[in-house]
Every structure is written in C-alpha cells, then in structure tokens.
Design a protein around this motif. Structure first.
Motif, PDB file in Angstrom:
ATOM      1  N   ILE A   1       0.870  -1.176   0.000  1.00 45.53           N
ATOM      2  CA  ILE A   1       0.000   0.000   0.000  1.00 45.53           C
ATOM      3  C   ILE A   1       0.902   1.220   0.000  1.00 45.53           C
ATOM      4  CG2 ILE A   1      -1.778   1.281   1.259  1.00 45.53           C
ATOM      5  CD1 ILE A   1      -2.611  -1.396   2.549  1.00 45.53           C
ATOM      6  N   MET A   2       0.799   2.022  -1.063  1.00 39.90           N
ATOM      7  CA  MET A   2       1.636   3.214  -1.177  1.00 39.90           C
ATOM      8  C   MET A   2       0.750   4.457  -1.213  1.00 39.90           C
ATOM      9  SD  MET A   2       4.661   2.180  -3.806  1.00 39.90           S
ATOM     10  CE  MET A   2       5.740   3.419  -3.086  1.00 39.90           C
ATOM     11  N   GLY A   3       1.400   5.609  -1.139  1.00 38.15           N
ATOM     12  CA  GLY A   3       0.652   6.863  -1.208  1.00 38.15           C
ATOM     13  C   GLY A   3       1.355   7.913  -0.376  1.00 38.15           C
ATOM     14  N   PRO A   4       1.047   9.186  -0.625  1.00 36.75           N
ATOM     15  CA  PRO A   4       1.710  10.251   0.124  1.00 36.75           C
ATOM     16  C   PRO A   4       1.383  10.186   1.615  1.00 36.75           C
ATOM     17  CG  PRO A   4       0.231  11.143  -1.592  1.00 36.75           C
ATOM     18  CD  PRO A   4       0.101   9.663  -1.629  1.00 36.75           C
ATOM     19  N   SER A   5       2.200  10.856   2.401  1.00 41.72           N
ATOM     20  CA  SER A   5       1.952  10.940   3.831  1.00 41.72           C
ATOM     21  C   SER A   5       0.558  11.539   4.058  1.00 41.72           C
ATOM     22  CB  SER A   5       3.035  11.830   4.452  1.00 41.72           C
ATOM     23  OG  SER A   5       2.800  11.950   5.814  1.00 41.72           O
ATOM     24  N   GLY A   6      -0.196  10.935   4.954  1.00 39.44           N
ATOM     25  CA  GLY A   6      -1.536  11.453   5.257  1.00 39.44           C
ATOM     26  C   GLY A   6      -2.613  10.951   4.315  1.00 39.44           C
ATOM     27  N   SER A   7      -2.266  10.042   3.396  1.00 35.75           N
ATOM     28  CA  SER A   7      -3.263   9.587   2.418  1.00 35.75           C
ATOM     29  C   SER A   7      -4.184   8.499   2.967  1.00 35.75           C
ATOM     30  CB  SER A   7      -2.567   9.101   1.139  1.00 35.75           C
ATOM     31  OG  SER A   7      -1.651   8.066   1.425  1.00 35.75           O
ATOM     32  N   GLY A   8      -3.870   7.994   4.176  1.00 34.32           N
ATOM     33  CA  GLY A   8      -4.767   7.015   4.793  1.00 34.32           C
ATOM     34  C   GLY A   8      -4.207   5.611   4.871  1.00 34.32           C
ATOM     35  N   LYS A   9      -2.928   5.446   4.579  1.00 38.86           N
ATOM     36  CA  LYS A   9      -2.329   4.103   4.530  1.00 38.86           C
ATOM     37  C   LYS A   9      -2.438   3.377   5.877  1.00 38.86           C
ATOM     38  CE  LYS A   9       1.774   5.672   3.333  1.00 38.86           C
ATOM     39  NZ  LYS A   9       1.494   7.124   3.351  1.00 38.86           N
ATOM     40  N   SER A  10      -1.988   4.042   6.936  1.00 38.59           N
ATOM     41  CA  SER A  10      -2.023   3.385   8.246  1.00 38.59           C
ATOM     42  C   SER A  10      -3.455   3.150   8.696  1.00 38.59           C
ATOM     43  CB  SER A  10      -1.273   4.224   9.290  1.00 38.59           C
ATOM     44  OG  SER A  10       0.092   4.314   8.950  1.00 38.59           O
ATOM     45  N   THR A  11      -4.315   4.109   8.418  1.00 42.70           N
ATOM     46  CA  THR A  11      -5.726   3.948   8.796  1.00 42.70           C
ATOM     47  C   THR A  11      -6.318   2.724   8.094  1.00 42.70           C
ATOM     48  OG1 THR A  11      -5.884   6.351   8.998  1.00 42.70           O
ATOM     49  CG2 THR A  11      -7.956   5.125   8.917  1.00 42.70           C
ATOM     50  N   LEU A  12      -5.973   2.546   6.830  1.00 43.09           N
ATOM     51  CA  LEU A  12      -6.462   1.387   6.077  1.00 43.09           C
ATOM     52  C   LEU A  12      -5.920   0.091   6.681  1.00 43.09           C
ATOM     53  CD1 LEU A  12      -7.914   0.058   3.713  1.00 43.09           C
ATOM     54  CD2 LEU A  12      -5.926   0.579   2.259  1.00 43.09           C
ATOM     55  N   LEU A  13      -4.621   0.078   6.961  1.00 42.58           N
ATOM     56  CA  LEU A  13      -4.008  -1.126   7.536  1.00 42.58           C
ATOM     57  C   LEU A  13      -4.676  -1.467   8.876  1.00 42.58           C
ATOM     58  CD1 LEU A  13      -1.328  -2.801   6.693  1.00 42.58           C
ATOM     59  CD2 LEU A  13      -0.433  -1.833   8.792  1.00 42.58           C
ATOM     60  N   HIS A  14      -4.872  -0.455   9.706  1.00 37.56           N
ATOM     61  CA  HIS A  14      -5.489  -0.693  11.019  1.00 37.56           C
ATOM     62  C   HIS A  14      -6.931  -1.192  10.882  1.00 37.56           C
ATOM     63  CE1 HIS A  14      -2.438   2.314  12.925  1.00 37.56           C
ATOM     64  NE2 HIS A  14      -1.905   1.147  12.622  1.00 37.56           N
ATOM     65  N   ALA A  15      -7.632  -0.694   9.864  1.00 40.63           N
ATOM     66  CA  ALA A  15      -9.007  -1.150   9.645  1.00 40.63           C
ATOM     67  C   ALA A  15      -9.010  -2.607   9.190  1.00 40.63           C
ATOM     68  CB  ALA A  15      -9.689  -0.267   8.602  1.00 40.63           C
ATOM     69  N   LEU A  16      -8.141  -2.939   8.212  1.00 44.50           N
ATOM     70  CA  LEU A  16      -8.094  -4.314   7.692  1.00 44.50           C
ATOM     71  C   LEU A  16      -7.731  -5.306   8.788  1.00 44.50           C
ATOM     72  CD1 LEU A  16      -6.202  -3.678   4.326  1.00 44.50           C
ATOM     73  CD2 LEU A  16      -8.634  -4.264   4.581  1.00 44.50           C
TER      74      LEU A  16
ATOM     75  N   ALA B   1       8.176  -2.773  -5.154  1.00 45.68           N
ATOM     76  CA  ALA B   1       8.450  -3.517  -6.384  1.00 45.68           C
ATOM     77  C   ALA B   1       8.669  -5.007  -6.128  1.00 45.68           C
ATOM     78  CB  ALA B   1       9.663  -2.932  -7.097  1.00 45.68           C
ATOM     79  N   ARG B   2       8.950  -5.365  -4.876  1.00 43.04           N
ATOM     80  CA  ARG B   2       9.142  -6.774  -4.543  1.00 43.04           C
ATOM     81  C   ARG B   2       7.818  -7.479  -4.243  1.00 43.04           C
ATOM     82  NH1 ARG B   2      11.078 -10.093  -5.190  1.00 43.04           N
ATOM     83  NH2 ARG B   2      12.086 -11.104  -3.435  1.00 43.04           N
ATOM     84  N   CYS B   3       6.734  -6.727  -4.224  1.00 41.34           N
ATOM     85  CA  CYS B   3       5.425  -7.314  -3.894  1.00 41.34           C
ATOM     86  C   CYS B   3       4.675  -7.726  -5.155  1.00 41.34           C
ATOM     87  CB  CYS B   3       4.587  -6.309  -3.103  1.00 41.34           C
ATOM     88  SG  CYS B   3       5.250  -6.022  -1.460  1.00 41.34           S
ATOM     89  N   ASP B   4       3.708  -8.645  -4.972  1.00 39.44           N
ATOM     90  CA  ASP B   4       2.923  -9.134  -6.107  1.00 39.44           C
ATOM     91  C   ASP B   4       2.012  -8.052  -6.669  1.00 39.44           C
ATOM     92  OD1 ASP B   4       3.874 -11.749  -5.664  1.00 39.44           O
ATOM     93  OD2 ASP B   4       2.343 -12.071  -4.131  1.00 39.44           O
ATOM     94  N   ARG B   5       1.640  -7.128  -5.787  1.00 40.14           N
ATOM     95  CA  ARG B   5       0.616  -6.168  -6.182  1.00 40.14           C
ATOM     96  C   ARG B   5       0.828  -4.878  -5.411  1.00 40.14           C
ATOM     97  NH1 ARG B   5      -5.336  -7.289  -4.112  1.00 40.14           N
ATOM     98  NH2 ARG B   5      -6.399  -5.433  -4.853  1.00 40.14           N
ATOM     99  N   VAL B   6       0.579  -3.747  -6.072  1.00 39.22           N
ATOM    100  CA  VAL B   6       0.767  -2.438  -5.440  1.00 39.22           C
ATOM    101  C   VAL B   6      -0.508  -1.622  -5.616  1.00 39.22           C
ATOM    102  CG1 VAL B   6       2.157  -0.338  -5.374  1.00 39.22           C
ATOM    103  CG2 VAL B   6       3.215  -2.490  -6.086  1.00 39.22           C
ATOM    104  N   VAL B   7      -1.037  -1.102  -4.520  1.00 32.68           N
ATOM    105  CA  VAL B   7      -2.154  -0.159  -4.635  1.00 32.68           C
ATOM    106  C   VAL B   7      -1.697   1.212  -4.144  1.00 32.68           C
ATOM    107  CG1 VAL B   7      -3.958  -1.920  -4.396  1.00 32.68           C
ATOM    108  CG2 VAL B   7      -3.123  -0.735  -2.359  1.00 32.68           C
ATOM    109  N   GLN B   8      -2.264   2.244  -4.729  1.00 26.88           N
ATOM    110  CA  GLN B   8      -1.926   3.621  -4.375  1.00 26.88           C
ATOM    111  C   GLN B   8      -3.136   4.286  -3.736  1.00 26.88           C
ATOM    112  OE1 GLN B   8       0.846   5.539  -4.988  1.00 26.88           O
ATOM    113  NE2 GLN B   8       2.058   4.222  -6.336  1.00 26.88           N
ATOM    114  N   LEU B   9      -2.884   4.914  -2.602  1.00 24.80           N
ATOM    115  CA  LEU B   9      -3.940   5.690  -1.933  1.00 24.80           C
ATOM    116  C   LEU B   9      -3.665   7.171  -2.137  1.00 24.80           C
ATOM    117  CD1 LEU B   9      -4.564   4.322   1.690  1.00 24.80           C
ATOM    118  CD2 LEU B   9      -6.262   4.565  -0.107  1.00 24.80           C
ATOM    119  N   GLN B  10      -4.734   7.915  -2.310  1.00 31.57           N
ATOM    120  CA  GLN B  10      -4.609   9.378  -2.319  1.00 31.57           C
ATOM    121  C   GLN B  10      -5.877   9.956  -1.729  1.00 31.57           C
ATOM    122  OE1 GLN B  10      -2.928  11.194  -5.944  1.00 31.57           O
ATOM    123  NE2 GLN B  10      -4.560  12.704  -5.758  1.00 31.57           N
ATOM    124  N   ASP B  11      -5.732  10.814  -0.737  1.00 30.19           N
ATOM    125  CA  ASP B  11      -6.882  11.418  -0.057  1.00 30.19           C
ATOM    126  C   ASP B  11      -7.926  10.375   0.337  1.00 30.19           C
ATOM    127  OD1 ASP B  11      -5.704  13.911  -0.407  1.00 30.19           O
ATOM    128  OD2 ASP B  11      -6.644  14.178  -2.370  1.00 30.19           O
TER     129      ASP B  11
END
Ligand code: ADP
Ligand code: MG
Length: 247
Positions: free
Chosen positions: A42-57, A217-227
């Motif tokens: 899970i990639m994306g700029p700082s504040g885009s919700g990455k940690s929030t998403l991880l914590h939810a999942l 790049a070492r992962c099978d799949r990459v998703v990008q979060l923004q806002d």
C-alpha cells in the motif's frame, strides 16, 4: 463473494471503508480484496490514509462505515466489524501477525520471550512457547541471540525478532507498516526478503505499507492511496498468478 482464479474467496475483502477524524476524511470509500498467498504493498503520500487502512483491515481500529470479511481456509467467514472487542482482539492474536516500524517489541523481555509471548497469549504453555520461539529465531538466523534484550540487538535483528513473532503463531495474514522504514537500505532489503519468505513463501498473505518504491516492487501487487481513495491497483509484471488486478 468474488473468487480468484483458484476458486478461493479473498482472505480479506473490504467494501466501502470510510473513516473520518473530525473534519479529516482518512478513508473515503475503499474497496480492497486480498488473496491468500499474495503480497500487497500500500503506497501513497503521507496522510493519504495508509495506516488507517491497515489498522481497519487488521481490526485494530474499526472504520466508521464499510465491511471487512475474513475468509481463512477451512473456517467460517468472519465479519470483523461485527465482532465484539474481546472477540476481535482474540482474532487479531490468533489470525494476524504484525511487523511495524518499531515499538511493538517489549524492551524488558529477551528476544525469545518477545516471540514466546505471542504464543502464550494464545494459551500455549510457557515451556512449549519458549521452545517454539527458539526455533523461529534460529530459522531467521538469530540462533545464539535468544537471551538478548531488544536493546542489545541491531535494528535489522530487532525486525527479525518482530518477524519471528508475527509468524510463530501460524497467522495466515501478516500486516507490516513501514517495516524497513528505520533501517539502512542494505539491512532493509534483507529484512524485506526475510519477511517475504516467512509470509508469501509460506502461503500466507502480506499486507505492507511502504513509501519505498523498491520495497513495493518486490510485492505481487501495489495499490496507491490518495486522499483516502484507491487511485491505482496494479500487479507486478512477474507475478499475476495470485489474482492480479481486482476491480
Ligand atoms: P498515512 O499512513 O498515509 O500517512 P494516516 O492513515 O496515518 O496516513 O492518516 C490519514 C489522515 O488521517 C491524516 O490526515 C491524519 O492526520 C489523519 N489521522 C490519522 N489518525 C488520526 C487520529 N488518531 N486522530 C486524528 N487524525 C488522524
Ligand atoms: Mg502511516
């Protein structure tokens, strides 16, 4: 339930995740399905919700709206949102492993005790837990360091202890938030390889937040979060067998 090419439902299926903190919308309608055996960055700029998403999942912090279904092989599907706190805590301890940037290891305990703790809170007797912890540490190249306290280990060794802890319980889904973020690039790469080997290499899923494109790049799949929204979802070219793009 959508199924992947092998006929299994996704191990985690999130629909319509929404989470606000005051006037900040951290997650704004995220749909995401994760296949067993897949590594997802899970990639994306700082504040885009990455940690929030991880914590939810991971059922650490529930979203305000949306649903998350967990489908483990041979088990009935679980609606993570629908669980009471105690059941959710138990599910996390038994079914999920965690490797964060730092801070999850207990400094007062030895490497071996930190790993054994993950088993003991699941009811494994201390003696057995210590034995299994020693094996898990040895598997990760930490034989001889069992008795060291966390502060007596290098950053890379500490992350290996965290990986041992995340995998010793047999959890099928491992969550990692910037697991290499505090390491120099060589050590970070070694830790990443170890993490991949212990997770996807063993048929488990890895869900990893990273800002480092080389790590992603070492992962099978990459998703990008923004806002708080997923703006892209791409499998890596070498590995589409785990399901690939899911839209
Ligand atoms: P990322 O991990 O991509 O940097 P986060 O998921 O941590 O982003 O945060 C997403 C947004 O939600 C940010 O604007 C952040 O400031 C806000 N946020 C996250 N957690 C909290 C919190 N506990 N209280 C208030 N705002 C928060
Ligand atoms: Mg974050």
């Amino acid at each position: 339930m959508l199924e992947n090419s092998l006929g299994y439902p996704p191990v985690l299926a999130a629909h319509g995740l929404y989470r606000a903190f005051g006037s900040t919308t951290a997650l704004n309608g995220v749909d995401l399905q994760i296949t067993l055996g897949q590594s997802l960055a899970i990639m994306g700029p700082s504040g885009s919700g990455k940690s929030t998403l991880l914590h939810a999942l991971a059922g650490i912090e529930l979203p305000d709206a949306g649903s998350i279904m967990l489908n483990l092989p041979g088990r009935a599907p679980v609606d993570i949102q629908g669980l009471k706190d105690k059941a959710r805590t138990r599910l996390r301890r038994e079914s999920f492993g965690f490797v964060f940037q730092s801070g999850l290891l207990i400094p007062e305990l030895t490497a071996q005790e930190n790993v054994a703790m993950a088993l003991m809170i699941n009811g494994v007797p201390r003696g057995t837990a210590i034995e299994r912890a020693a094996t898990a540490l040895a598997d990760l190249g930490l034989a001889g360091m069992e008795e060291r306290r966390i502060g007596q280990l290098s950053g890379g060794q500490q992350q290996r202890v965290a990986i041992a802890r995340a995998q010793v319980t047999g959890a099928m889904v491992v969550f990692a938030d910037e697991p290499t973020g505090a390491l120099d690039s060589t050590t970070g790469f070694e830790v990443l390889e170890t993490l991949l080997e212990c997770t996807v290499g063993a048929g488990k899923s890895l869900v990893m937040v990273t800002h480092d494109p080389n790590v992603a790049a070492r992962c099978d799949r990459v998703v990008q979060l923004q806002d708080g929204k997923l703006i892209s979802d791409s499998p890596q070219p070498l590995n589409t067998m785990h399901g690939g793009v899911q839209k």
